[in-house]
Design an enzyme around this catalytic site. Sequence first.
Site, PDB file in Angstrom:
ATOM      1  N   SER A 154       0.888  -1.182   0.000  1.00  0.00           N
ATOM      2  CA  SER A 154       0.000   0.000   0.000  1.00  0.00           C
ATOM      3  C   SER A 154       0.912   1.214   0.000  1.00  0.00           C
ATOM      4  O   SER A 154       2.095   1.117   0.373  1.00  0.00           O
ATOM      5  CB  SER A 154      -0.856  -0.012   1.275  1.00  0.00           C
ATOM      6  OG  SER A 154      -1.505   1.227   1.461  1.00  0.00           O
ATOM      7  N   TYR A 167      -1.760  -0.721  10.580  1.00  0.00           N
ATOM      8  CA  TYR A 167      -1.781  -1.042   9.144  1.00  0.00           C
ATOM      9  C   TYR A 167      -0.501  -0.523   8.481  1.00  0.00           C
ATOM     10  O   TYR A 167       0.141  -1.240   7.711  1.00  0.00           O
ATOM     11  CB  TYR A 167      -3.026  -0.411   8.524  1.00  0.00           C
ATOM     12  CG  TYR A 167      -3.248  -0.689   7.058  1.00  0.00           C
ATOM     13  CD1 TYR A 167      -3.564  -1.970   6.602  1.00  0.00           C
ATOM     14  CD2 TYR A 167      -3.170   0.330   6.106  1.00  0.00           C
ATOM     15  CE1 TYR A 167      -3.797  -2.221   5.251  1.00  0.00           C
ATOM     16  CE2 TYR A 167      -3.404   0.094   4.766  1.00  0.00           C
ATOM     17  CZ  TYR A 167      -3.717  -1.187   4.336  1.00  0.00           C
ATOM     18  OH  TYR A 167      -3.948  -1.428   2.996  1.00  0.00           O
TER      19      TYR A 167
END
Length: 270
Positions: A154, A167
């Site tokens: 990501s 995350y």
Amino acid sequence: MAQPSDSSSSSARPLAGQHAIVTGGSRGIGAAIADELARLGADLTLIGRSADTLEQAAGDIHHRHQVAVTPVVADVTDEAAIVAAFESIRERVQQPEILINNAGGATSAPFARLEREQWDTAITLNLTSAYLCTQQIVPAMLDAGYGRIVNIASTAGLTGYRYVAAYCAAKHGLVGLTRALALELARKGITVNAVCPGFTETDMLDQSVQNIVEKTGRSADQARAELAAGNPQGRLIQPQEVAATVGWLCLPTAAAINGQAVSVDGGEVL
Ligand code: NAP
């Protein structure tokens, strides 16, 4: 350096004769990646938790591209389930050439209220899962002298965002795993790369929008517009755009692309 056995690497189906495993291949970015690899000719194993969703995706992809698609139900956070899933794959497929570690997900919380359980879940789902799946496949890739591993990280693997510390930490870890393993396997015909999408239109994004709505009282349209505004192109990424990059990295001709974290984000992270 060994090459996959197929002779059609310059054809419209350059992955014909190869087998790809896609975790989280039933929806969103994973389903788009599976579709793209099938379009390029690869047979597939799709891993996910919901049998129904997997069956649906497998049927659709088979119908569109006429490749073999096998759904395997497994939770990537469950080590025993992953070991069993890859055992079942080995019984069917002698030599999977491609592994896409895509399954993942985000939870958000201000750091002071980030509970240990949320932290552990984020690390297990986004990082440990890739370690587990990759370990299951590297020995066969080493034997074959060929492999393509792509980790779906990501932009959160390259920069920080507020309220998603776990995350971000997990995705940074995934980029680190990518780089280390790429060096370790560099002379073995195996490439390991990460793809780093910006905000991409999937169920996961809908969840983020829902979170913003609940926590801030903004409308869903406002929340979406804010997420899109982080992309210099002023839009959300489409799963097919991520998939096209993954497909490219999986080609035999991408042999020199190794250890990279390729952003698919409209220029958000430079
Ligand atoms: P999604 O729409 O929520 O789809 C997630 C996929 O992973 C589904 O197929 C889901 O199937 C599977 N999955 C989830 N948890 C799993 C588990 N524990 N075990 C096995 N399979 C599991 O998510 P997405 O947006 O496509 O995201 C895919 C990847 O891209 C993730 O790693 C995510 O972090 C990354 N990413 C997404 C965005 C974004 O904005 N969407 C941006 C950057 C990076 P089941 O629920 O049936 O298991």
